[in-house]
Motif scaffolding. Structure first.
Motif, mmCIF file in Angstrom:
data_model
loop_
_atom_site.group_PDB
_atom_site.id
_atom_site.type_symbol
_atom_site.label_atom_id
_atom_site.label_comp_id
_atom_site.label_asym_id
_atom_site.label_seq_id
_atom_site.Cartn_x
_atom_site.Cartn_y
_atom_site.Cartn_z
ATOM 1 N N LEU A 187 -24.552 2.231 -0.618
ATOM 2 C CA LEU A 187 -23.233 2.772 -0.940
ATOM 3 C C LEU A 187 -23.283 3.659 -2.177
ATOM 4 N N ALA A 188 -22.517 4.728 -2.132
ATOM 5 C CA ALA A 188 -22.435 5.613 -3.299
ATOM 6 C C ALA A 188 -21.684 4.937 -4.436
ATOM 7 N N THR A 189 -20.731 4.070 -4.091
ATOM 8 C CA THR A 189 -19.960 3.343 -5.097
ATOM 9 C C THR A 189 -19.578 1.974 -4.550
ATOM 10 N N VAL A 190 -19.479 0.998 -5.443
ATOM 11 C CA VAL A 190 -19.020 -0.337 -5.049
ATOM 12 C C VAL A 190 -17.609 -0.582 -5.585
ATOM 13 N N THR A 191 -16.922 0.505 -5.886
ATOM 14 C CA THR A 191 -15.508 0.423 -6.286
ATOM 15 C C THR A 191 -14.704 1.341 -5.371
ATOM 16 N N PRO A 192 -14.588 0.965 -4.099
ATOM 17 C CA PRO A 192 -13.933 1.861 -3.136
ATOM 18 C C PRO A 192 -12.438 2.007 -3.408
ATOM 19 N N GLY A 193 -11.902 3.101 -2.951
ATOM 20 C CA GLY A 193 -10.471 3.352 -3.017
ATOM 21 C C GLY A 193 -10.041 4.148 -1.805
ATOM 22 N N LYS A 194 -9.004 3.674 -1.122
ATOM 23 C CA LYS A 194 -8.595 4.333 0.117
ATOM 24 C C LYS A 194 -7.237 3.802 0.549
ATOM 25 N N GLU A 195 -6.546 4.588 1.362
ATOM 26 C CA GLU A 195 -5.318 4.093 1.977
ATOM 27 C C GLU A 195 -5.679 3.128 3.103
ATOM 28 N N LEU A 196 -5.138 1.914 3.011
ATOM 29 C CA LEU A 196 -5.363 0.897 4.033
ATOM 30 C C LEU A 196 -4.030 0.259 4.392
ATOM 31 N N ARG A 197 -4.058 -0.545 5.421
ATOM 32 C CA ARG A 197 -2.878 -1.327 5.788
ATOM 33 C C ARG A 197 -2.849 -2.600 4.947
ATOM 34 N N PHE A 198 -1.675 -2.950 4.456
ATOM 35 C CA PHE A 198 -1.564 -4.127 3.589
ATOM 36 C C PHE A 198 -0.321 -4.936 3.953
ATOM 37 N N ALA A 199 -0.483 -6.262 3.921
ATOM 38 C CA ALA A 199 0.653 -7.176 4.097
ATOM 39 C C ALA A 199 0.427 -8.376 3.192
ATOM 40 N N ASP A 200 1.455 -8.783 2.468
ATOM 41 C CA ASP A 200 1.321 -9.961 1.615
ATOM 42 C C ASP A 200 1.795 -11.201 2.365
ATOM 43 N N SER A 201 1.862 -12.319 1.661
ATOM 44 C CA SER A 201 2.203 -13.586 2.315
ATOM 45 C C SER A 201 3.659 -13.654 2.761
ATOM 46 N N ARG A 202 4.461 -12.667 2.371
ATOM 47 C CA ARG A 202 5.885 -12.683 2.731
ATOM 48 C C ARG A 202 6.209 -11.818 3.935
ATOM 49 N N THR A 203 5.299 -10.883 4.270
ATOM 50 C CA THR A 203 5.623 -9.904 5.309
ATOM 51 C C THR A 203 4.705 -10.036 6.512
ATOM 52 N N LYS A 204 5.282 -9.843 7.682
ATOM 53 C CA LYS A 204 4.523 -9.931 8.928
ATOM 54 C C LYS A 204 3.893 -8.594 9.292
ATOM 55 N N THR A 205 4.618 -7.514 9.044
ATOM 56 C CA THR A 205 4.128 -6.186 9.402
ATOM 57 C C THR A 205 3.335 -5.576 8.248
ATOM 58 N N GLN A 210 -2.076 2.523 -0.955
ATOM 59 C CA GLN A 210 -3.328 2.865 -1.621
ATOM 60 C C GLN A 210 -3.976 1.593 -2.174
ATOM 61 N N CYS A 211 -5.245 1.383 -1.849
ATOM 62 C CA CYS A 211 -5.963 0.183 -2.301
ATOM 63 C C CYS A 211 -7.212 0.600 -3.063
ATOM 64 N N GLU A 212 -7.440 -0.045 -4.190
ATOM 65 C CA GLU A 212 -8.611 0.248 -5.023
ATOM 66 C C GLU A 212 -9.229 -1.055 -5.516
ATOM 67 N N LEU A 213 -10.550 -1.073 -5.566
ATOM 68 C CA LEU A 213 -11.258 -2.207 -6.162
ATOM 69 C C LEU A 213 -11.787 -1.751 -7.515
ATOM 70 N N ARG A 214 -11.276 -2.348 -8.564
ATOM 71 C CA ARG A 214 -11.735 -1.992 -9.905
ATOM 72 C C ARG A 214 -11.513 -3.166 -10.853
ATOM 73 N N ASP A 215 -12.419 -3.299 -11.800
ATOM 74 C CA ASP A 215 -12.308 -4.331 -12.844
ATOM 75 C C ASP A 215 -12.144 -5.736 -12.264
ATOM 76 N N GLY A 216 -12.852 -6.008 -11.171
ATOM 77 C CA GLY A 216 -12.817 -7.349 -10.601
ATOM 78 C C GLY A 216 -11.535 -7.698 -9.874
ATOM 79 N N LYS A 217 -10.764 -6.707 -9.493
ATOM 80 C CA LYS A 217 -9.519 -6.970 -8.771
ATOM 81 C C LYS A 217 -9.235 -5.841 -7.795
ATOM 82 N N ILE A 218 -8.448 -6.152 -6.787
ATOM 83 C CA ILE A 218 -7.988 -5.147 -5.839
ATOM 84 C C ILE A 218 -6.557 -4.790 -6.205
#
Length: 314
Positions: A187-205, A210-218
């Protein structure tokens, strides 16, 4: 029980002084010790009595010798028994898996468990990994080789009864972790960033965010009409467990998903406001799953995804 222990117990009783108080005395213990050790010189013993004593001593010696060589002769305090599956061919969905009853001690690691059943799997230990499969086969994850299996099993007690009753462990070939290791190297980087689909524990859909992995967190964020960025959710990897898959109750038409279950709460509960388990990243491109899951593993374990082969000298 040793002679010293016996004399400590019997001394104050058998050689008690006139006072009512029982007080331990080393002199009394020494006297009783001589009586026990030198009993053959003090008391008449017949040949039959000596023969019976020798037979009893021989029997005790055999018992203790067997206890030292047999693993299950003495059960260690804190060990638990659990059925695990052995699946040397995960691609074959119809073949019935072998079930084995494993003893899990508080310190046994995933690697040690794989080594225990490598002969049955007909693969060397470094080519095996242990998987945790939970939530009615919806979520799974490969366990790092240093993970304490006992802790994984105990964590199931924090889940609702309906969600944990079909949880199990399975030993499989190590392909997934090898894929992670190859991806991290390339991999060119291990801190990816990209638009992805996201749902938390409250939502079904799912929403596109925008999602990014940085500083040990997403970091999950969105932009408003004025191009202002707002953080929707931060998922701290050290206090979360990342599972492959998504529970079936959600609307999930995507190719892959990673579910993050936070460990900050004592009990994993469903509620009216949060009816789903965990927060989910999802996407349609399979390569994205490899990139994101590999980056998460690298963040947690660096370059120790796979255990190297052991050198055995015979």
């Amino acid at each position: 029980m040793s002679v010293q222990n016996l004399t400590m117990i019997w001394g104050p009783t058998l050689l008690a002084k006139k006072s009512d108080e029982l007080i331990y005395s080393q002199k009394e213990a020494d006297v009783l010790s001589d009586l026990v050790v030198l009993y053959k010189n003090l008391f008449p013993c017949s040949a039959d009595e000596i023969k019976r004593e020798q037979a009893m001593l021989a029997c005790l010696q055999k018992y203790y010798a067997a206890a030292e060589t047999l693993k299950d002769a003495v059960k260690q305090s804190g060990d638990i028994k659990i059925w695990i599956s052995l699946n040397p061919n995960p691609e074959n969905k119809t073949e019935e898996k072998t079930q084995v009853n494993a003893t899990i001690s508080p310190t046994k690691t995933a690697y040690e468990l794989c080594r225990e059943y490598s002969a049955k799997m007909q693969l060397p230990t470094h080519q095996l990994t242990l998987y945790e499969v939970i939530l009615n086969d919806s979520l799974e994850r490969p366990l790092h080789h240093d993970t304490k299996v006992f802790d994984v099993i105990l964590n199931w007690s924090y889940w609702p009864e309906e969600d944990r009753k079909h949880n199990y462990l399975v030993v499989r070939p190590v392909e997934m972790l090898c894929e992670i290791q190859r991806a991290v190297k390339n991999l060119a980087t291990v801190t990816p960033g990209k638009e992805l689909r996201f749902a938390d524990s409250r939502t079904k859909t799912f929403k596109t965010l925008q999602c990014e992995l940085r500083d040990g967190k997403i970091v999950v964020s969105k932009k408003d009409k004025n191009d202002k960025t707002t953080i929707v959710r931060e998922i701290f990897l050290q206090s979360s467990t990342a599972y492959l898959g998504c529970e079936r109750k959600r609307d999930f038409p995507w190719s892959w998903a990673i579910t993050f279950v936070e460990r900050t709460q004592a009990q994993i509960m469903r509620s009216r406001d949060a009816p789903f388990i965990g927060h989910v990243l999802a996407g349609s491109e399979w390569m994205d799953r490899t990139i994101w899951y590999s980056s998460i593993w690298y963040c947690l374990y660096r370059e120790t995804s796979c255990r190297r082969a052991e050198i055995i000298i015979k």
